[in-house]
Design an enzyme around this catalytic site. Sequence first.
Site, PDB file in Angstrom:
ATOM      1  N   GLU A 198     -12.668  40.369  37.695  1.00 52.40           N
ATOM      2  CA  GLU A 198     -13.961  39.951  38.216  1.00 52.40           C
ATOM      3  C   GLU A 198     -14.878  39.472  37.078  1.00 52.40           C
ATOM      4  O   GLU A 198     -14.738  39.926  35.940  1.00 52.40           O
ATOM      5  CB  GLU A 198     -14.636  41.139  38.925  1.00 52.40           C
ATOM      6  CG  GLU A 198     -13.850  41.692  40.116  1.00 52.40           C
ATOM      7  CD  GLU A 198     -14.044  40.891  41.409  1.00 52.40           C
ATOM      8  OE1 GLU A 198     -14.132  39.648  41.335  1.00 52.40           O
ATOM      9  OE2 GLU A 198     -14.087  41.509  42.478  1.00 52.40           O
ATOM     10  N   HIS A 205     -12.862  34.687  39.966  1.00 52.99           N
ATOM     11  CA  HIS A 205     -11.925  35.709  39.485  1.00 52.99           C
ATOM     12  C   HIS A 205     -10.501  35.183  39.483  1.00 52.99           C
ATOM     13  O   HIS A 205     -10.135  34.280  40.223  1.00 52.99           O
ATOM     14  CB  HIS A 205     -12.071  37.042  40.229  1.00 52.99           C
ATOM     15  CG  HIS A 205     -11.573  37.092  41.632  1.00 52.99           C
ATOM     16  ND1 HIS A 205     -12.184  37.834  42.612  1.00 52.99           N
ATOM     17  CD2 HIS A 205     -10.511  36.520  42.248  1.00 52.99           C
ATOM     18  CE1 HIS A 205     -11.516  37.699  43.738  1.00 52.99           C
ATOM     19  NE2 HIS A 205     -10.499  36.917  43.552  1.00 52.99           N
TER      20      HIS A 205
HETATM   21  C1  GLP Z   1      -7.651  37.469  46.118  1.00 48.86           C
HETATM   22  C2  GLP Z   1      -6.610  37.619  45.038  1.00 48.86           C
HETATM   23  C3  GLP Z   1      -6.682  36.497  44.036  1.00 48.86           C
HETATM   24  C4  GLP Z   1      -6.740  35.150  44.725  1.00 48.86           C
HETATM   25  C5  GLP Z   1      -7.964  35.111  45.596  1.00 48.86           C
HETATM   26  C6  GLP Z   1      -8.161  33.771  46.282  1.00 48.86           C
HETATM   27  O1  GLP Z   1      -8.893  37.994  45.749  1.00 48.86           O
HETATM   28  N1  GLP Z   1      -6.718  38.875  44.374  1.00 48.86           N
HETATM   29  O2  GLP Z   1      -5.557  36.553  43.177  1.00 48.86           O
HETATM   30  O3  GLP Z   1      -6.772  34.116  43.784  1.00 48.86           O
HETATM   31  O4  GLP Z   1      -7.804  36.126  46.577  1.00 48.86           O
HETATM   32  O5  GLP Z   1      -7.716  33.816  47.584  1.00 48.86           O
HETATM   33  P1  GLP Z   1      -7.707  32.620  48.609  1.00 48.86           P
HETATM   34  O6  GLP Z   1      -6.522  31.799  48.240  1.00 48.86           O
HETATM   35  O7  GLP Z   1      -7.531  33.307  49.939  1.00 48.86           O
HETATM   36  O8  GLP Z   1      -8.985  31.901  48.469  1.00 48.86           O
END
Ligand code: GLP
Length: 241
Positions: free
Chosen positions: A139, A134
């Site tokens: 999603e 995503h």
């Molecule tokens: C969340 C955000 C996304 C982000 C994702 C990845 O779901 N809505 O925009 O890219 O987390 O997060 P992480 O960097 O913690 O893996």
Amino acid sequence: MQIIVLPSGSSAALATAQFLARLLRAQPASVLGLPTGRTMIPVYQTLISLHRRGRADFSKATTFNLDEFVGASPGNEGRYRAFMRRYLFDAVNVSRRRTHFPGEQGSSPSSYDEMISAAGGLDLCLVGIGMNGHLGFNEPAARLTPRTHRVRLMPATRRANAYLFDGRLREVPRLAHSMGIATILTARTVVLLATGASKAPIVRRAIGGPVTTRVPASLIQTHPNALVVLDRAAARELRRL
Ligand code: GLP
């Protein structure tokens, strides 16, 4: 698509922060699309230290975050606005009234796109990638909603965000607002940052696989000015293409 692979997560975060800081120096009134997520914490830490050394001035910048939960009360520390305050906004000179989150103050999702256009459009949109591909909260699906909209979060996405709610899954909202994929792709530059071995399989599908709504991040491949910044761990499956 330009792909840069750096030796470590910290060097990838540093390169990403320097890219943003360079834009702010060249164009102080930049309009930035900003993400949350653990991947971004070292980027924002670096931006804060660049700001303290006079190398990143946010005083004229405008920000539009990619997404925000629906239904978390204003005081809830799990909200993405709280995340941004904690990891960036409170430590730099961005004007609070020029920071935006979709759906805030009951605004309609479509008004977010109008606000972005009225601000002159996104100069740069920084994005992370979810484990399921995503982008923001777009999603995987057979069809994607192009513009800013309300989404129902997948169970895995709620679990991935539980760390913001002290690990209490029950408290993670089921709904969120997300900038649409087309809105993200209208940015003049898109920068995707992914670090760590856990992201390697989805990076391979998003960057090395076909463009498909089943991996929303793969749509970045269609952007004329996309930069993908990876550390070696996140890039390791790209070699197997
Ligand atoms: C969340 C955000 C996304 C982000 C994702 C990845 O779901 N809505 O925009 O890219 O987390 O997060 P992480 O960097 O913690 O893996």
